[in-house]
Design an enzyme around this catalytic site. Structure first.
Site, PDB file in Angstrom:
ATOM      1  N   ARG A   1       0.856  -1.180   0.000  1.00  0.00           N
ATOM      2  CA  ARG A   1       0.000   0.000   0.000  1.00  0.00           C
ATOM      3  C   ARG A   1       0.896   1.235   0.000  1.00  0.00           C
ATOM      4  O   ARG A   1       1.961   1.223   0.636  1.00  0.00           O
ATOM      5  CB  ARG A   1      -0.902   0.040   1.245  1.00  0.00           C
ATOM      6  CG  ARG A   1      -2.054  -0.925   1.223  1.00  0.00           C
ATOM      7  CD  ARG A   1      -3.118  -0.515   0.187  1.00  0.00           C
ATOM      8  NE  ARG A   1      -4.249  -1.424   0.175  1.00  0.00           N
ATOM      9  CZ  ARG A   1      -4.418  -2.431  -0.681  1.00  0.00           C
ATOM     10  NH1 ARG A   1      -3.528  -2.682  -1.603  1.00  0.00           N
ATOM     11  NH2 ARG A   1      -5.495  -3.189  -0.622  1.00  0.00           N
TER      12      ARG A   1
ATOM     13  N   GLU B   1      -3.709   7.562  -4.276  1.00  0.00           N
ATOM     14  CA  GLU B   1      -4.126   7.050  -5.596  1.00  0.00           C
ATOM     15  C   GLU B   1      -5.483   7.619  -5.997  1.00  0.00           C
ATOM     16  O   GLU B   1      -6.343   7.764  -5.114  1.00  0.00           O
ATOM     17  CB  GLU B   1      -4.247   5.508  -5.528  1.00  0.00           C
ATOM     18  CG  GLU B   1      -2.913   4.852  -5.383  1.00  0.00           C
ATOM     19  CD  GLU B   1      -3.041   3.346  -5.133  1.00  0.00           C
ATOM     20  OE1 GLU B   1      -4.132   2.786  -5.362  1.00  0.00           O
ATOM     21  OE2 GLU B   1      -2.054   2.746  -4.716  1.00  0.00           O
TER      22      GLU B   1
ATOM     23  N   HIS C   1      -1.369   0.568  -9.806  1.00  0.00           N
ATOM     24  CA  HIS C   1      -1.993  -0.397  -8.883  1.00  0.00           C
ATOM     25  C   HIS C   1      -2.564  -1.585  -9.666  1.00  0.00           C
ATOM     26  O   HIS C   1      -3.789  -1.793  -9.688  1.00  0.00           O
ATOM     27  CB  HIS C   1      -3.063   0.275  -8.018  1.00  0.00           C
ATOM     28  CG  HIS C   1      -3.428  -0.535  -6.799  1.00  0.00           C
ATOM     29  ND1 HIS C   1      -3.829   0.034  -5.606  1.00  0.00           N
ATOM     30  CD2 HIS C   1      -3.437  -1.873  -6.576  1.00  0.00           C
ATOM     31  CE1 HIS C   1      -4.076  -0.919  -4.726  1.00  0.00           C
ATOM     32  NE2 HIS C   1      -3.847  -2.093  -5.304  1.00  0.00           N
TER      33      HIS C   1
END
Ligand code: 8YV
Length: 314
Positions: A233, A262, A280
């Site tokens: 993360r 993000e 991602h």
């Protein structure tokens, strides 16, 4: 017989969407301009909620969902979901672990190799016609035989370790506790692991327990010789410190699939030559997303059949 009512937080894959439409009465939360008000009006006999690791769910919705028994989330991470609050309310949480381990590990290794060998820049160099003009491409970094530190040796971390052991790398790891079922060296100090490592691969959980675990001190220990690879993360790395150290030439390379905010990625990262970026995508293959979708469905269906999800977080 009336269909069981479930809330769907965000539109999912085709498989998830069609299964829900066929078998449940679906309340599409993403279509509501005011989700909180919508749930206050329609949430009374909702029994399931389907979400994703990216979208999570808000605690304030739960008071409007008194009959909620299960949350089925697409993804292994659940840092956007307050699992403690669900547990307190007796609501089960199912996620999609294991089925994505190999796929996420593949991308970690892909990022590591791509960064070390400057794959993206090399590709551009050829495409832009610079090779015949500028000549030899700058030398890259080796991977084979190098030191790899893994932060968070869980299911995904072990898959990364197995793959890089195949490149004759020495593997050590940092966890809260040493494991007695792996052949890799344990390092209790994260800073010492970073100092030793050529490549530091992050495969730990997100959330408050790992927030800025990879801080300025750890990144300085990794130093100019080192590369940080993140498929965990974005919040695990102090992104501001990482950018500063890259700019000051005190950190070697960064290969990143995840970011603090993000889908916003700071221009300092986007513009830096020693940074490799992915949006991602570590679990984003056709095959893995199918398996994840099936687990979301199975967790939900199994809860209503037996009272137990398959992959239970709480
Ligand atoms: C997905 C993820 O991109 O599994 C996770 O925790 O982060 C990824 O696999 C995400 O779940 C999509 O919402």
């Amino acid at each position: 017989m009336a269909k069981t009512k479930v809330v769907q937080v965000a539109s999912g894959t085709q498989l998830v969407n069609s299964h829900l439409q066929e078998n449940y009465e679906v309340l599409a939360l993403w279509e509501q301009p005011d989700p909180q008000a919508f749930l206050a009006e329609h949430g009374k006999d909702v029994r399931g909620l389907v979400t994703t690791a990216g979208h999570g769910l808000k605690n304030e919705w739960l008071d409007s969902l008194p009959d909620l028994g299960v949350v089925s989330s697409f993804g292994v991470g659940y840092d956007t979901i307050d699992a403690g609050e669900l547990k307190k309310r007796g609501i089960q949480l199912g996620n999609t672990p294991d089925v994505l381990n190999a796929c996420v590990a593949d991308l970690a290794v892909c990022l590591l190799l791509g960064s070390a060998r400057q794959l993206v820049w090399g590709d551009r160099y050829v495409r832009e016609g610079r090779w015949p003009v500028e000549g030899q491409f700058p030398l890259a970094q080796s991977v084979s035989g190098k030191n790899v530190g893994i932060v968070g040796l869980g299911g995904i971390g072990v898959e990364v370790a197995r793959r890089l052991a195949g490149f004759d790398c020495e593997i050590r790891y940092h966890n809260r506790k040493a494991r007695d079922d792996v052949p890799y060296g344990y390092e209790a100090s994260l800073t010492a692991l970073a100092e030793w490592a050529d490549y530091l691969v992050l495969t730990c959980v997100g959330g408050p327990s790992t927030h800025h675990l990879i801080n300025r001190e750890v990144l300085l220990a990794l130093g100019r010789k080192g590369t940080v690879v993140n498929v965990s993360r974005g919040t695990v790395i102090d992104e501001t410190a990482m950018i500063q150290l890259l700019q000051q030439d005190k950190l070697g390379f960064a290969a990143l699939d995840v970011f603090e905010h993000e889908p916003q990625v700071p221009s300092a990262l986007r513009e830096h030559a020693r940074v490799t970026l992915m949006p991602h995508s570590a679990s984003a293959t056709v095959e893995t997303r199918l398996k994840m979708s099936q687990r979301v469905i199975d967790n939900l269906d199994r809860f209503f059949e037996t009272g137990q999800v398959i992959s239970r977080v709480v």
